[in-house]
Design a protein around this motif. Structure first.
Motif, PDB file in Angstrom:
ATOM      1  N   LEU A  54       0.833  -1.202   0.000  1.00 19.59           N
ATOM      2  CA  LEU A  54       0.000   0.000   0.000  1.00 19.59           C
ATOM      3  C   LEU A  54       0.872   1.257   0.000  1.00 19.59           C
ATOM      4  CD1 LEU A  54      -3.044   0.800   0.284  1.00 19.59           C
ATOM      5  CD2 LEU A  54      -2.578   1.042   2.697  1.00 19.59           C
ATOM      6  N   ALA A  55       1.921   1.254   0.780  1.00 18.92           N
ATOM      7  CA  ALA A  55       2.828   2.399   0.840  1.00 18.92           C
ATOM      8  C   ALA A  55       3.512   2.617  -0.506  1.00 18.92           C
ATOM      9  CB  ALA A  55       3.862   2.184   1.935  1.00 18.92           C
ATOM     10  N   LEU A  56       3.964   1.549  -1.150  1.00 20.76           N
ATOM     11  CA  LEU A  56       4.604   1.684  -2.455  1.00 20.76           C
ATOM     12  C   LEU A  56       3.643   2.235  -3.501  1.00 20.76           C
ATOM     13  CD1 LEU A  56       6.779  -1.561  -2.627  1.00 20.76           C
ATOM     14  CD2 LEU A  56       7.556   0.792  -2.371  1.00 20.76           C
ATOM     15  N   VAL A  57       2.395   1.796  -3.483  1.00 18.51           N
ATOM     16  CA  VAL A  57       1.408   2.294  -4.441  1.00 18.51           C
ATOM     17  C   VAL A  57       1.129   3.775  -4.190  1.00 18.51           C
ATOM     18  CG1 VAL A  57      -0.982   2.072  -5.221  1.00 18.51           C
ATOM     19  CG2 VAL A  57       0.389   0.030  -4.848  1.00 18.51           C
ATOM     20  N   LEU A  58       1.055   4.182  -2.931  1.00 26.44           N
ATOM     21  CA  LEU A  58       0.848   5.598  -2.633  1.00 26.44           C
ATOM     22  C   LEU A  58       2.023   6.451  -3.113  1.00 26.44           C
ATOM     23  CD1 LEU A  58      -0.822   5.555   0.891  1.00 26.44           C
ATOM     24  CD2 LEU A  58      -1.814   6.355  -1.243  1.00 26.44           C
ATOM     25  N   VAL A  59       3.226   5.974  -2.939  1.00 26.41           N
ATOM     26  CA  VAL A  59       4.399   6.717  -3.413  1.00 26.41           C
ATOM     27  C   VAL A  59       4.362   6.828  -4.939  1.00 26.41           C
ATOM     28  CG1 VAL A  59       6.921   6.650  -3.626  1.00 26.41           C
ATOM     29  CG2 VAL A  59       5.846   6.209  -1.419  1.00 26.41           C
ATOM     30  N   VAL A  60       4.006   5.739  -5.622  1.00 24.62           N
ATOM     31  CA  VAL A  60       3.917   5.773  -7.087  1.00 24.62           C
ATOM     32  C   VAL A  60       2.824   6.742  -7.540  1.00 24.62           C
ATOM     33  CG1 VAL A  60       3.273   4.379  -9.105  1.00 24.62           C
ATOM     34  CG2 VAL A  60       4.929   3.504  -7.456  1.00 24.62           C
TER      35      VAL A  60
END
Length: 139
Positions: A54-60
């Motif tokens: 979830l954190a990686l998708v938010l950063v992307v």
């Protein structure tokens, strides 16, 4: 130096910069909590995996708002939805701070509108003195 600052300002104003920044910070905040020391991670088990994803998708999504501002509508909506999902999936959304930053960032991304370029002034065009009512009176 002044040229660099001018280019930076123009780049920043040409995209939803602050919304993207809030989204990236929200993703980092949500993702840092599960990446605790190994003793803490062993207690979490597989519950830490959705937090990191979830954190990686938010950063992307935050980076896509910067580098592909034409997709700001989709990025803004997905950011708000994922930030709300983080409440359930990731330690109350990074102890609520990540969720609040994500919702704020998604709203800023979605609400941002590009500024249309200013039309160059045409020296041959007649000057506009305001609203005209009726036909001009000739004497």
């Amino acid at each position: 130096m002044l040229l660099i600052l001018s280019r930076w300002r123009d780049w920043r104003r040409g995209r939803p910069f602050w919304g993207g920044l809030a989204t990236v910070v929200a993703g980092v905040e949500i993702g840092v909590i599960p990446l605790a020391p190994l003793k803490v991670m062993l207690h979490q088990g597989t519950a830490g995996i959705p937090s990191v994803v979830l954190a990686l998708v938010l950063v992307v999504l935050g980076l896509s708002a910067w580098f592909a501002p034409q997709y700001r509508g989709l990025a803004g909506i997905l950011t708000v939805l994922l930030a709300a999902a983080a409440l359930v999936l990731s330690n109350l959304g990074g102890f609520v701070i990540g969720t609040l930053l994500g919702v704020l960032g998604g709203a800023l991304i979605f609400a941002w509108q590009p500024v249309p370029p200013a039309a160059p002034a045409d020296p041959a065009a007649p000057a506009d003195d305001g609203p005209h009512h009726g036909s001009p009176v000739t004497t």
